[in-house]
Design an enzyme around this catalytic site. Structure first.
Site, PDB file in Angstrom:
ATOM      1  N   LYS A 175     -46.462  -1.750  10.801  1.00  0.00           N
ATOM      2  CA  LYS A 175     -47.263  -0.540  11.011  1.00  0.00           C
ATOM      3  C   LYS A 175     -46.725   0.573  10.102  1.00  0.00           C
ATOM      4  O   LYS A 175     -45.563   0.494   9.687  1.00  0.00           O
ATOM      5  CB  LYS A 175     -47.210  -0.122  12.486  1.00  0.00           C
ATOM      6  CG  LYS A 175     -45.922   0.599  12.898  1.00  0.00           C
ATOM      7  CD  LYS A 175     -46.071   1.171  14.278  1.00  0.00           C
ATOM      8  CE  LYS A 175     -44.876   2.029  14.645  1.00  0.00           C
ATOM      9  NZ  LYS A 175     -44.812   3.341  14.006  1.00  0.00           N
ATOM     10  N   LYS A 209     -40.951  -6.877  22.878  1.00  0.00           N
ATOM     11  CA  LYS A 209     -39.965  -6.582  23.907  1.00  0.00           C
ATOM     12  C   LYS A 209     -40.236  -7.422  25.143  1.00  0.00           C
ATOM     13  O   LYS A 209     -41.363  -7.563  25.597  1.00  0.00           O
ATOM     14  CB  LYS A 209     -39.979  -5.087  24.236  1.00  0.00           C
ATOM     15  CG  LYS A 209     -39.414  -4.240  23.101  1.00  0.00           C
ATOM     16  CD  LYS A 209     -39.312  -2.792  23.494  1.00  0.00           C
ATOM     17  CE  LYS A 209     -38.728  -1.968  22.340  1.00  0.00           C
ATOM     18  NZ  LYS A 209     -37.356  -2.325  22.023  1.00  0.00           N
ATOM     19  N   GLU A 243     -38.365  10.058  23.141  1.00  0.00           N
ATOM     20  CA  GLU A 243     -37.175   9.889  22.320  1.00  0.00           C
ATOM     21  C   GLU A 243     -36.333  11.153  22.401  1.00  0.00           C
ATOM     22  O   GLU A 243     -36.876  12.267  22.476  1.00  0.00           O
ATOM     23  CB  GLU A 243     -37.551   9.614  20.864  1.00  0.00           C
ATOM     24  CG  GLU A 243     -38.309   8.316  20.651  1.00  0.00           C
ATOM     25  CD  GLU A 243     -38.647   8.097  19.184  1.00  0.00           C
ATOM     26  OE1 GLU A 243     -37.865   7.405  18.499  1.00  0.00           O
ATOM     27  OE2 GLU A 243     -39.667   8.628  18.734  1.00  0.00           O
ATOM     28  N   HIS A 267     -48.404   1.594  19.743  1.00  0.00           N
ATOM     29  CA  HIS A 267     -47.588   1.208  20.890  1.00  0.00           C
ATOM     30  C   HIS A 267     -48.266   1.515  22.223  1.00  0.00           C
ATOM     31  O   HIS A 267     -48.427   0.631  23.078  1.00  0.00           O
ATOM     32  CB  HIS A 267     -46.242   1.936  20.861  1.00  0.00           C
ATOM     33  CG  HIS A 267     -45.420   1.649  19.642  1.00  0.00           C
ATOM     34  ND1 HIS A 267     -45.496   0.471  18.944  1.00  0.00           N
ATOM     35  CD2 HIS A 267     -44.492   2.402  19.001  1.00  0.00           C
ATOM     36  CE1 HIS A 267     -44.660   0.506  17.935  1.00  0.00           C
ATOM     37  NE2 HIS A 267     -44.040   1.660  17.945  1.00  0.00           N
TER      38      HIS A 267
END
Length: 513
Positions: A175, A209, A243, A267
C-alpha cells in the site's frame, strides 16, 4: 542443506487441515525491489530469515535484491545479515544463515534501465538451473507507487511476467493502492496489463495479524457470539488505530496524504468488513472476498459530513514524559499544512443485520497510547430490576478485540460488588493469546510472504475491495479539502474536541483503551 526440523507445536503457520504438518513453500525465489528501504530492513528481510529458521522455506529458496547500489552478492548478504541480527524474531542460527545466504543474489540498476532488467532475467534463469527454483518467482515491489508502471513494463519486456508450464510468476504490491478512486483504477490497469488478477497480491500487513484472523474464529466458531452480532443487540461499533509516535522522517510521503488515506482506506475499512460480514460459505479467497465486498458496497457515508466526521493535527505537547514538537514543526512539513494526523468518521451499513448501528472509525498519531482494537458495544438491558444507585457505575456490555500490541479479547459486563448491599459494577474478563497458547504468533509479514509463495490468497484484497474503499473515502476527502483550517490537539491526548463532539451528537462517547 535440509531445512530445520519443525514440529506442529512450534510452528504457528502450520496447515490447519493437518496439524502434524507445516505449510512449506515449494521451489521458488523472491525478487525484492526496494531492498534499501526501512520496510525491507526492518520487516521483510527479517521475516524471510524467520521463515527459513522455522523450516518453512525450501532448501533452494533464493532472494534477489534490486537497487541502485554498486554492490556485489556478498555486499547484499552483509545488508541482509545486519537486518536479520537487528530485527529477526527467532534466534540466529549459523547453519540456517549459511544455507539461506547461498541463495542471495544482487542486481544493480534503476527502474528504467533495460540492461539491468535483462541481467535480472539472466539471474532468474541461472537460479532455475543452479538452485532448482523451477521457474517460480515472486516480485515484491516495496517501492513508491509511481514506479509500479515502469517496473511492471520492464518485467514484461524482459520476459519475467510469465512462466513456462506449471511454473508461476507473482507480483506483490505494498500500500497505498492509489490516493483516490481514479488513481487506484489506473494503478490496477497497469498491474493487470502484465500479470493475471490471481497472480497479484496486494499486501495489507494488518490482515496478516493473528488476531484479525481470530476475529473470524470468534464470530463463526462460537455459538455464543453470532446470535447477538446484529442490530437487535449491538448499539454501535468503534474501530480504533492509535499511535503514540509522530511522523518521524516520513514527511515526504505523509504530508498531503494524511491519516484517512494512510490508515482508514485500507486497514480500518478492512477491519470493518471483517467485523460486519456475513458468514462465508467457506474460507476460500473468493468466498471471503465476496462477503467483504458486500459490506463495503453497503456502507453509507453521513449526509452531514461536518457533524459526523472530524479531523485534526497534533500540536506540541507531552508524551511519555517527554516534550514533543507539533506536526507543522516536523522536518519537511510546511507551517501552513492542513494535512490531518487524526481522522474520525461515522459510517452506516445498509443491511438488515446492521440497520441503524453506527460504525465509528478513528485513527491518529501522537495519541494517548499505541493501540488497535475493535469494540462491539451492546445496547443496555431493556429493564434493570435494581435501583439507580445500585447500577450507577454500570456501563454497556462490550466485546473488545485487541489487534495490537497485546493481542487478545476483553469482555466487559456487570457483576455484583462483594458486600452486604446490591451494587453492580463493570468488570472485565480478559483473554490474551500470549498467555493462552504456547505457540508464538507469527509476525504479519511472515504469514503474508509465506502465503504469497504458497499462492494462498485469502488475506489479500482484490482491486474490487480497494475501489469500494476509495468510493467510501473520496467524498469525505473532497469535503475536507474545502476546509481552510484544521483543528489542533496537544500531543499525548486523544484527539481534537471536534471528535468528541461528533460522538456526543449521537449520545455516545469514545472508549478509553
Amino acid at each position: 542443506m535440509k531445512p530445520a526440523k519443525v514440529t506442529a507445536t512450534d510452528n504457528p503457520l502450520r496447515d490447519p487441515r493437518d496439524k502434524r504438518l507445516p505449510k512449506i513453500a515449494g521451489p521458488c525465489s523472491l525478487v525484492l525491489f526496494g531492498v534499501t528501504g526501512d520496510l525491507a530492513r526492518k520487516k521483510l528481510l527479517p521475516a524471510i530469515y524467520d521463515l527459513a529458521n522455522r523450516g518453512l522455506l525450501p532448501p533452494g529458496f533464493s532472494l534477489i535484491g534490486f537497487a541502485r547500489r554498486d554492490w556485489e552478492d556478498q555486499d547484499f548478504g552483509k545488508i541482509v545479515h545486519e537486518a536479520v541480527r537487528a530485527h529477526a524474531r527467532t534466534p540466529f542460527r549459523e547453519e540456517v544463515w549459511r544455507a539461506l545466504s547461498e541463495g542471495f543474489r544482487f542486481v544493480p540498476g534503476v527502474f528504467d534501465d533495460d540492461a539491468a532488467f535483462d541481467l535480472l532475467a539472466e539471474t532468474v534463469h541461472e537460479l532455475d538451473e543452479q538452485r532448482g527454483t523451477d521457474g517460480n518467482h515472486a516480485f515484491y515491489l516495496s517501492i513508491p507507487p509511481g514506479s509500479f508502471s515502469t517496473v511492471c513494463q520492464q518485467l514484461e519486456r524482459s520476459g519475467l511476467t510469465h512462466g513456462e508450464g506449471d511454473s508461476w510468476r507473482r507480483v506483490v504490491i505494498e500500500k497505498p493502492f492509489g490516493h483516490d478512486l481514479k488513481s487506484a483504477r489506473e494503478l490496477n490497469d497497469v498491474v493487470e496489463s502484465v500479470f493475471p488478477a490471481d497472480s497479484i497480491f496486494r499486501i495489507d500487513h494488518y490482515l496478516g495479524k493473528e488476531t484479525v484472523q481470530n476475529l473470524l474464529a470468534l464470530r463463526f466458531a462460537n455459538q455464543m457470539f453470532e446470535p447477538v452480532w446484529n442490530s437487535h443487540y449491538v448499539d454501535h461499533v468503534q474501530i480504533t488505530m492509535a499511535e503514540d509516535i509522530g511522523i518521524g522522517g516520513r514527511a515526504g510521503y505523509y504530508d498531503g496524504i494524511g491519516a484517512a488515506r494512510d490508515v482508514i482506506q485500507n486497514h480500518l475499512l478492512q477491519l470493518l468488513a471483517l467485523t460486519a460480514m456475513e458468514e462465508p460459505t467457506s474460507f476460500t479467497a473468493d468466498a471471503l472476498r465476496a462477503e467483504k465486498e458486500k459490506v463495503l458496497a453497503a456502507v453509507r457515508i453521513p449526509k452531514d459530513l461536518g457533524k459526523h466526521t472530524a479531523r485534526g493535527q497534533y500540536a506540541e505537547g507531552w508524551q511519555g514524559g517527554e516534550h514533543v514538537i507539533g506536526y507543522r514543526d516536523e522536518d519537511g512539513v510546511g507551517e501552513s499544512s492542513t494535512t490531518e494526523t487524526y481522522a474520525a468518521m461515522r459510517l452506516d451499513i445498509d443491511t438488515r443485520r446492521w440497520a441503524n448501528v453506527p460504525f465509528y472509525l478513528r485513527t491518529g498519531k501522537r495519541l494517548g497510547k499505541r493501540v488497535t482494537e475493535i469494540a462491539v458495544v451492546f445496547k443496555r438491558a431493556p429493564h434493570l430490576p435494581f435501583n439507580d444507585t445500585e447500577t450507577e457505575e454500570l456501563g454497556q456490555n462490550a466485546v473488545v478485540i485487541r489487534v495490537q500490541p497485546d493481542e487478545g479479547i476483553t469482555m466487559r459486563f456487570g457483576a455484583k460488588v462483594p458486600g452486604n448491599q446490591m451494587e453492580v459494577r463493570d468488570v472485565s474478563m480478559d483473554f490474551g493469546y500470549g498467555r493462552a497458547f504456547t505457540e508464538v504468533s507469527p509476525e504479519a509479514y511472515e504469514r503474508l510472504i509465506l502465503d504469497v509463495l504458497l499462492g494462498d490468497p485469502p488475506l489479500f484484497p482484490r482491486h474490487e475491495e480497494v475501489e469500494l474503499s476509495w468510493q467510501i473515502l473520496d467524498p469525505i476527502e473532497k469535503y475536507w479539502a474545502k476546509q481552510r483550517s484544521i483543528d489542533q490537539y496537544p500531543a499525548g491526548t486523544w484527539g481534537p474536541t471536534s471528535a468528541d463532539a461528533m460522538m456526543q451528537r449521537d449520545g455516545r462517547e469514545w472508549r478509553m483503551p
